[in-house]
Design an enzyme around this catalytic site. Sequence first.
Site, PDB file in Angstrom:
ATOM      1  N   LYS A 105      16.339 122.665  82.121  1.00 25.47           N
ATOM      2  CA  LYS A 105      17.477 123.250  82.829  1.00 25.47           C
ATOM      3  C   LYS A 105      16.994 124.044  84.039  1.00 25.47           C
ATOM      4  CE  LYS A 105      19.777 121.662  79.324  1.00 25.47           C
ATOM      5  NZ  LYS A 105      20.139 122.319  78.085  1.00 25.47           N
ATOM      6  N   ASP A 123      18.283 131.556  72.005  1.00 23.52           N
ATOM      7  CA  ASP A 123      18.110 130.310  72.744  1.00 23.52           C
ATOM      8  C   ASP A 123      18.392 130.629  74.221  1.00 23.52           C
ATOM      9  OD1 ASP A 123      18.413 127.856  73.981  1.00 23.52           O
ATOM     10  OD2 ASP A 123      19.827 127.039  72.517  1.00 23.52           O
ATOM     11  N   TRP A 159      25.861 124.687  70.967  1.00 25.03           N
ATOM     12  CA  TRP A 159      24.431 124.823  70.699  1.00 25.03           C
ATOM     13  C   TRP A 159      24.178 125.818  69.589  1.00 25.03           C
ATOM     14  CZ3 TRP A 159      22.290 120.730  72.067  1.00 25.03           C
ATOM     15  CH2 TRP A 159      22.549 120.110  73.285  1.00 25.03           C
TER      16      TRP A 159
END
Length: 361
Positions: free
Chosen positions: A196, A172, A102
């Site tokens: 999530k 993030d 990511w």
Amino acid sequence: MSRVYNFSAGPSMLPESVLKKAAEEMLDYQGSGQSVMEMSHRSKVFDGIIKDAEKLVRELMNVPDNYKVLFLQGGGSSQFTMVAQNLMNKNNKADYIITGQWAKKAWKEAARYGDAKAVASSEDKVFSYIPKTTRADFRDDADYVYICMNNTIYGTVYHELPDTGDIPLVADISSCIMSTPLDISKFGLVFAGAQKNLAPAGLTIVIVREDLLGNAMDITPNMFNYKTHADADSLFNTPPCYTIYIAKLVMEWIKNDIGGLEKMQERNEKKAAILYDFLDNSKLFKGTVVKEDRSLMNVPFVTGDADLDAKFVKEATEAGFVNIKGHRTVGGMRASIYNAMPIEGVEKLVEFMKDFEAKNS
Ligand SMILES: *Cc1c(COP(=O)(O)O)cnc(C)c1O
């Protein structure tokens, strides 16, 4: 009805009480005669929902007054572009720490718009640790330093933030938002896709310090400019109304049923310890991450034998422990144990693993 324990890395489990409440309110939200799915985002009823949601983000995460809370679409991935276009705006430079896929994607995207430098990486050991950095690793004229706080695929987390001096830190937090308290004042911006830990897919929460707004690159699409959404209280265009409503229910669950983020952290630490303690003592299974950087949310583990891993995944699925296969770049298994995973789910998984170990070694 029988519900499985879903160990998916995302989208993931939601608290059962939230799903029940949403079901109860499905046809008629609090006497409005409509579902939240159907109502105008300009209606008084929805205005109450989005205002409550923002209030809950601010309260639970202790967001300082000089930060905006935005409810956006486009997932975590759109933030890779938005962060660069909005914040890489003084010297057109940003420093990225590469701790997994990511972070790497975010860095590659930023490199399309300016001088994005990978200043540290843990790719040499399949991202199984967090690289150590000091202030000297970052360029003095970097517009920001970027990290991925919890690495969903590899199961590492920053237990301590990097020292960036007065360079804004951007994080993030897609796979760890509201899993523990977080000092927002240490960041210039944090963002999280909701699927999530907070809600179904479709909502991205951005928390950004106000002084960083209003200086986006000229090429920035209006919809990708944070200021567009900040000025319109996240109602510039139709927001993901239903997902915001579910996020509000989940935050009410964190506040009222769990007791806030300190309690959430205690619960998450307890859950993770059950799994890590077992892995540390198992003769068959072992964790793939260095101890000091272990995530509370994503726990990758292997047996060391690909066939045995596959057998485990198959038998676990049949026993109601689903989506436990590891990411293709790590192999083996990964148990994602987000906020909504009950302690009992982890206890039962460990029982199942003990049983599997006894039968297969
Ligand atoms: C899942 C995830 C993403 C991607 O989110 P999308 O909403 O699918 O774009 C980004 N970062 C992290 C840390 C993630 O876990």
